[in-house]
Design an enzyme around this catalytic site. Structure first.
Site, PDB file in Angstrom:
ATOM      1  N   CYS A 100       0.854  -1.191   0.000  1.00 25.26           N
ATOM      2  CA  CYS A 100       0.000   0.000   0.000  1.00 25.26           C
ATOM      3  C   CYS A 100       0.882   1.229   0.000  1.00 25.26           C
ATOM      4  O   CYS A 100       2.096   1.140   0.090  1.00 25.26           O
ATOM      5  CB  CYS A 100      -0.864   0.017   1.250  1.00 25.26           C
ATOM      6  SG  CYS A 100      -1.775  -1.498   1.498  1.00 25.26           S
ATOM      7  N   ARG A 118       1.109   1.928  -5.977  1.00 22.04           N
ATOM      8  CA  ARG A 118       1.331   0.915  -4.939  1.00 22.04           C
ATOM      9  C   ARG A 118       0.046   0.227  -4.520  1.00 22.04           C
ATOM     10  O   ARG A 118       0.094  -0.773  -3.794  1.00 22.04           O
ATOM     11  CB  ARG A 118       1.990   1.551  -3.710  1.00 22.04           C
ATOM     12  CG  ARG A 118       3.256   2.323  -4.026  1.00 22.04           C
ATOM     13  CD  ARG A 118       3.794   2.984  -2.791  1.00 22.04           C
ATOM     14  NE  ARG A 118       4.271   1.989  -1.867  1.00 22.04           N
ATOM     15  CZ  ARG A 118       5.509   1.480  -1.900  1.00 22.04           C
ATOM     16  NH1 ARG A 118       6.340   1.898  -2.818  1.00 22.04           N
ATOM     17  NH2 ARG A 118       5.889   0.563  -1.051  1.00 22.04           N
ATOM     18  N   TRP A 122      -3.755  -1.555  -1.157  1.00 19.33           N
ATOM     19  CA  TRP A 122      -3.713  -2.761  -1.982  1.00 19.33           C
ATOM     20  C   TRP A 122      -4.076  -3.877  -1.017  1.00 19.33           C
ATOM     21  O   TRP A 122      -3.265  -4.326  -0.227  1.00 19.33           O
ATOM     22  CB  TRP A 122      -2.299  -2.969  -2.539  1.00 19.33           C
ATOM     23  CG  TRP A 122      -2.230  -4.103  -3.497  1.00 19.33           C
ATOM     24  CD1 TRP A 122      -2.002  -5.415  -3.201  1.00 19.33           C
ATOM     25  CD2 TRP A 122      -2.406  -4.040  -4.908  1.00 19.33           C
ATOM     26  NE1 TRP A 122      -2.027  -6.166  -4.336  1.00 19.33           N
ATOM     27  CE2 TRP A 122      -2.267  -5.364  -5.394  1.00 19.33           C
ATOM     28  CE3 TRP A 122      -2.658  -3.027  -5.802  1.00 19.33           C
ATOM     29  CZ2 TRP A 122      -2.383  -5.660  -6.752  1.00 19.33           C
ATOM     30  CZ3 TRP A 122      -2.769  -3.335  -7.142  1.00 19.33           C
ATOM     31  CH2 TRP A 122      -2.634  -4.611  -7.604  1.00 19.33           C
ATOM     32  N   ASN A 177       1.300  -0.455   6.018  1.00 21.55           N
ATOM     33  CA  ASN A 177       1.661  -1.183   4.797  1.00 21.55           C
ATOM     34  C   ASN A 177       2.400  -2.445   5.218  1.00 21.55           C
ATOM     35  O   ASN A 177       3.405  -2.371   5.913  1.00 21.55           O
ATOM     36  CB  ASN A 177       2.577  -0.319   3.919  1.00 21.55           C
ATOM     37  CG  ASN A 177       3.149  -1.129   2.761  1.00 21.55           C
ATOM     38  OD1 ASN A 177       2.540  -2.110   2.333  1.00 21.55           O
ATOM     39  ND2 ASN A 177       4.326  -0.751   2.304  1.00 21.55           N
ATOM     40  N   GLY A 178       1.881  -3.593   4.843  1.00 20.53           N
ATOM     41  CA  GLY A 178       2.535  -4.842   5.226  1.00 20.53           C
ATOM     42  C   GLY A 178       1.537  -5.851   5.748  1.00 20.53           C
ATOM     43  O   GLY A 178       0.336  -5.737   5.488  1.00 20.53           O
ATOM     44  N   GLU A 228       8.591 -19.315 -20.644  1.00 20.75           N
ATOM     45  CA  GLU A 228       8.408 -17.999 -20.015  1.00 20.75           C
ATOM     46  C   GLU A 228       9.485 -17.019 -20.476  1.00 20.75           C
ATOM     47  O   GLU A 228       9.206 -15.854 -20.768  1.00 20.75           O
ATOM     48  CB  GLU A 228       8.409 -18.128 -18.491  1.00 20.75           C
ATOM     49  CG  GLU A 228       8.241 -16.831 -17.726  1.00 20.75           C
ATOM     50  CD  GLU A 228       7.031 -16.001 -18.082  1.00 20.75           C
ATOM     51  OE1 GLU A 228       7.007 -14.808 -17.751  1.00 20.75           O
ATOM     52  OE2 GLU A 228       6.113 -16.532 -18.758  1.00 20.75           O
ATOM     53  N   LYS A 266       8.735 -13.378 -22.606  1.00 15.90           N
ATOM     54  CA  LYS A 266       9.215 -12.039 -22.217  1.00 15.90           C
ATOM     55  C   LYS A 266       9.866 -11.335 -23.410  1.00 15.90           C
ATOM     56  O   LYS A 266       9.612 -10.180 -23.698  1.00 15.90           O
ATOM     57  CB  LYS A 266      10.204 -12.120 -21.043  1.00 15.90           C
ATOM     58  CG  LYS A 266       9.630 -12.660 -19.746  1.00 15.90           C
ATOM     59  CD  LYS A 266       8.626 -11.753 -19.080  1.00 15.90           C
ATOM     60  CE  LYS A 266       7.256 -12.206 -19.426  1.00 15.90           C
ATOM     61  NZ  LYS A 266       6.199 -12.240 -18.502  1.00 15.90           N
ATOM     62  N   GLU A 293       7.070 -10.377 -25.953  1.00 16.30           N
ATOM     63  CA  GLU A 293       6.047  -9.364 -25.648  1.00 16.30           C
ATOM     64  C   GLU A 293       6.608  -7.962 -25.463  1.00 16.30           C
ATOM     65  O   GLU A 293       5.885  -6.989 -25.655  1.00 16.30           O
ATOM     66  CB  GLU A 293       5.208  -9.789 -24.447  1.00 16.30           C
ATOM     67  CG  GLU A 293       5.904  -9.823 -23.119  1.00 16.30           C
ATOM     68  CD  GLU A 293       4.936 -10.227 -22.012  1.00 16.30           C
ATOM     69  OE1 GLU A 293       5.345 -11.024 -21.157  1.00 16.30           O
ATOM     70  OE2 GLU A 293       3.793  -9.760 -22.011  1.00 16.30           O
ATOM     71  N   HIS A 314      13.907 -32.866 -34.870  1.00 12.64           N
ATOM     72  CA  HIS A 314      12.671 -33.297 -35.540  1.00 12.64           C
ATOM     73  C   HIS A 314      12.050 -32.152 -36.338  1.00 12.64           C
ATOM     74  O   HIS A 314      10.871 -32.184 -36.686  1.00 12.64           O
ATOM     75  CB  HIS A 314      11.678 -33.836 -34.499  1.00 12.64           C
ATOM     76  CG  HIS A 314      12.247 -34.975 -33.709  1.00 12.64           C
ATOM     77  ND1 HIS A 314      12.487 -36.219 -34.233  1.00 12.64           N
ATOM     78  CD2 HIS A 314      12.671 -35.021 -32.418  1.00 12.64           C
ATOM     79  CE1 HIS A 314      13.015 -36.998 -33.306  1.00 12.64           C
ATOM     80  NE2 HIS A 314      13.146 -36.300 -32.191  1.00 12.64           N
ATOM     81  N   LYS A 357      -2.303  -4.853 -19.382  1.00 14.12           N
ATOM     82  CA  LYS A 357      -1.895  -5.586 -18.188  1.00 14.12           C
ATOM     83  C   LYS A 357      -2.912  -6.665 -17.841  1.00 14.12           C
ATOM     84  O   LYS A 357      -2.574  -7.786 -17.459  1.00 14.12           O
ATOM     85  CB  LYS A 357      -1.726  -4.624 -17.024  1.00 14.12           C
ATOM     86  CG  LYS A 357      -1.262  -5.264 -15.745  1.00 14.12           C
ATOM     87  CD  LYS A 357       0.128  -5.834 -15.910  1.00 14.12           C
ATOM     88  CE  LYS A 357       0.646  -6.617 -14.732  1.00 14.12           C
ATOM     89  NZ  LYS A 357       1.860  -7.358 -15.014  1.00 14.12           N
TER      90      LYS A 357
HETATM   91  C1  AGP Z   1       2.649 -11.707 -19.218  1.00 11.16           C
HETATM   92  O1  AGP Z   1       3.772 -10.961 -19.147  1.00 11.16           O
HETATM   93  C2  AGP Z   1       1.499 -11.034 -19.846  1.00 11.16           C
HETATM   94  N1  AGP Z   1       1.194  -9.809 -19.209  1.00 11.16           N
HETATM   95  C3  AGP Z   1       0.279 -11.918 -20.016  1.00 11.16           C
HETATM   96  O2  AGP Z   1       0.656 -13.040 -20.735  1.00 11.16           O
HETATM   97  C4  AGP Z   1      -0.355 -12.353 -18.708  1.00 11.16           C
HETATM   98  O3  AGP Z   1       0.441 -13.275 -18.058  1.00 11.16           O
HETATM   99  C5  AGP Z   1      -1.714 -12.985 -19.020  1.00 11.16           C
HETATM  100  O4  AGP Z   1      -2.526 -12.014 -19.644  1.00 11.16           O
HETATM  101  C6  AGP Z   1      -2.392 -13.509 -17.765  1.00 11.16           C
HETATM  102  O5  AGP Z   1      -2.659 -12.484 -16.881  1.00 11.16           O
HETATM  103  P1  AGP Z   1      -3.172 -12.842 -15.404  1.00 11.16           P
HETATM  104  O6  AGP Z   1      -2.083 -13.552 -14.682  1.00 11.16           O
HETATM  105  O7  AGP Z   1      -3.479 -11.497 -14.799  1.00 11.16           O
HETATM  106  O8  AGP Z   1      -4.398 -13.679 -15.544  1.00 11.16           O
END
Ligand code: AGP
Length: 611
Positions: free
Chosen positions: A2, A32, A79, A105-106, A483, A487, A490, A506, A606
């Protein structure tokens, strides 16, 4: 995580109502947490509190913080960790008399037992939060005749967990008390006014003279005085003052150029907070559910799906459970066969991703029990699930998930270990060893970031001119590679593909030519020799091979790899939490080297709330 703020000022020093100043300071802390907000201002020998659910702009429009005058005030933007976002659970929290107000906060890990003790003594609680306990504890000591500072210290001595507090006590209208243990807290030394806040950006418009408080420090501010103590011993304040050369805008990233880099660096803290914030009872419920389920589906999208794949690997290989990791938008494959004997683990940092939410609803409709793993309290998926295991990564503002991924792995690893004990598939010794490694992860990760960041940045100068790359691994290294590749895709817009290294011959190896980047995840498991062969395959085609390698195998791989990153020897089941971070950094620095904004990648949001 927070945002908290406290201000003590000489009369007429701020040149506008203190409520308005607090509101502006909170806006600089909003990244935050932003699910509820509130302020409290000392008025004579009482305290006026205005607080509510919602973002600052919404609540201020409703409650008009800007009109509230006074010389001593505290504020909070939330938060949620304990208790859903609501008017009652919004901070500040007060005691029974309304003359003690607290912002926090915590996480107070022993709040339940303290609350029960205070209720037995006649205190009446108005919220579900852990924080409210502090206001009533101070009230209790004041009632016993303690002076305010002594009452504050006595209350502090009863608390366990991570915290940063600011406390207003009406009988001392020109003073605010503060304490820090793990959660960040800084003091701003102004001219006729002093500030205490979660972060420097809050008061940077007033002063850049700051004191960064350290764990275990507490004390008080007055308009012309700052007093700090640790273990009863006064701290030399003068020696601790630092001048900060940040713009308010910069500071909201705590000096980092981008939220993503800041969040990568926050992972040691996020992991410790997640370890500290484990809800024992809920974990027991979930372990019980897993043990009594016919089958377990793990669903998620993007990075959360990759975390699910690692959870699948752990639960399948260590416990022999029937686990299926499923991309949320592909849930239909299972929807006709699922029933009340099945369990679903739904992973979503935001808790709002529609693909995952829809799958949760479809599976629940057919009787399955759902466990949410999420970072946002009371968001949709946790709200609609039977059980919730929260990560404690704090708000993640950069679109690319980083600290929420590693904290999801912490939750899934603990779940596997606890289920293993409950099933008798893991003995106490192995359990303790793996928990030990997990508890060491924050420190190890701090070291890995410090040791690899510079070299990763140098490597990005090579990667910036590439448009394709492979990420290869075996076993638990496959989802880890997926993963790492996501990164790079994206935020740097390089077409990175991950696949099990054994698949190269293959087909995929046909694309490899001189200089083609191939990133290897090499973990300390029984795949090392096979991976050695895969590295040789790529070297034979002049690929540019990059390896993330445990120290003990560096000798084996260094000659074969174009670039070798030496990482700690750690159990392969814990290693993904650490080994992913240099790959996050590689994506970050390559994006920056290509001139892109890592925080706001094109075409992405996001939280994806459209199917
Ligand atoms: C990951 O870096 C992306 N922002 C995206 O793939 C994300 O993981 C996906 O949209 C899932 O989001 P969530 O964990 O909020 O459900």
């Amino acid at each position: 995580m927070c945002g908290i703020i406290g201000i003590t000022s000489l009369p007429n020093n701020l040149r506008e109502p203190i409520g308005k100043v607090v509101r502006r300071c909170l806006e600089r802390l909003e990244y935050r947490g932003y699910d509820s907000v509130g302020i409290a201002v000392i008025k004579g020998n009482s305290i006026e509190v205005r607080k509510g659910k919602g973002k600052i702009v919404e609540v201020n429009a409703r409650l008009n913080f800007d009109e509230v005058s006074g010389t001593t005030a505290i504020g909070h933007t939330r938060w949620a960790t304990h208790g859903k976002p609501s008017d009652e659970n919004a901070h500040p929290h007060t005691d029974c008399t309304g003359s003690v107000a607290v912002v926090h906060n915590g996480i107070i890990s022993n709040f339940l037992e303290l609350k029960e003790e205070l209720i037995r003594k006649g205190h009446v609680f108005k919220s579900e939060t852990d924080t409210e306990v502090v206001a009533h504890l101070i009230e209790e000591y004041l009632r016993l005749g303690y002076k305010p500072f002594d009452a504050f210290k006595a209350a502090l001595s009863r608390l366990k967990g991570a915290y940063a507090f600011v406390v207003a006590i009406a009988q001392e209208p020109n003073r605010l008390y503060f304490a820090r243990n793990t959660s960040p807290l800084v003091i701003g030394i102004g001219n006729g006014a002093n500030f205490v806040a979660s972060d420097i950006p809050a008061f940077l418009e007033f002063t850049n003279m700051v004191i960064v408080l350290r764990d275990g420090e507490y004390g008080y501010i007055e308009p012309g005085k700052v007093y700090i103590e640790k273990d009863g011993v006064p701290v030399n304040v003068e020696e601790r003052i630092r001048l900060i050369s940040w713009t308010p805008e910069m500071a909201s990233k705590e000096g980092y150029p981008h939220f993503m880099l800041k969040e990568i660096h926050e992972q040691p803290f996020a992991i410790s907070s997640t370890l500290a914030g484990i809800n024992e009872r809920e974990f027991d419920n979930v372990v019980n559910l897993l043990l009594n389920s016919r089958r377990v589906l793990i669903i998620g999208a993007g990075t959360s799906y990759h975390a699910g794949l690692i959870g699948d690997y752990l639960l399948t290989t260590m416990l022999g459970l029937d686990i299926h990791a499923v991309i949320s938008s592909e849930y239909k494959k299972y929807v006709n066969t699922i029933n009340e004997d099945d369990a679903v683990i739904a992973i979503s940092q935001s808790g709002e991703t529609i693909d995952t939410l829809v799958a949760v609803r479809a599976f629940k409709e057919r009787g399955a029990k759902v466990v949410a793993v999420s970072n946002v309290i009371d968001s949709a998926i946790p709200r609609e699930s039977n059980y919730v295991l929260y990560t404690r990564a704090g708000p993640e503002i950069g679109v690319a998930a980083t600290k929420t991924f590693t904290t999801q792995l912490v939750i899934l690893t603990i779940l596997t270990l606890r289920a293993g004990i409950a099933m008798g598939r893991l003995d106490q010794g192995e359990y303790r060893n793996l928990m030990d490694s997990l508890n060491k992860a924050p420190g190890l990760l701090q070291n890995v970031i410090a040791r690899t960041e510079g070299r990763v940045k140098a490597l990005s100068e090579y990667m910036k001119s590439r448009n394709n790359a492979y990420y290869l691994g075996r076993g638990i290294g496959v989802p880890l590679s997926m993963e790492g590749a996501l990164k790079l895709k994206e935020i740097a817009y390089i077409h990175a593909e991950a696949y099990p290294a054994g698949e190269s011959k293959h087909g995929p190896i046909a694309l490899v030519e001189e200089g083609y980047p191939v990133v290897f995840s090499i973990l300390d498991d029984d795949n090392v020799d096979a991976l050695l062969g895969n590295v040789m395959e790529m070297k034979a085609r002049d690929a540019y091979t990059i390896g993330f390698v445990p120290e003990k195998y560096v000798g084996k791989f260094r000659e074969l790899l174009s670039v070798t990153f030496e990482l700690p020897n750690i159990d392969y089941r814990i290693a993904p939490i650490i080994y992913i971070v240099p790959m996050q950094l590689l994506a970050y620095y390559t994006a920056v080297a290509r001139g892109y904004d890592p925080d706001k990648p094109r075409n992405l949001a996001k939280t994806v709330t459209v199917e």
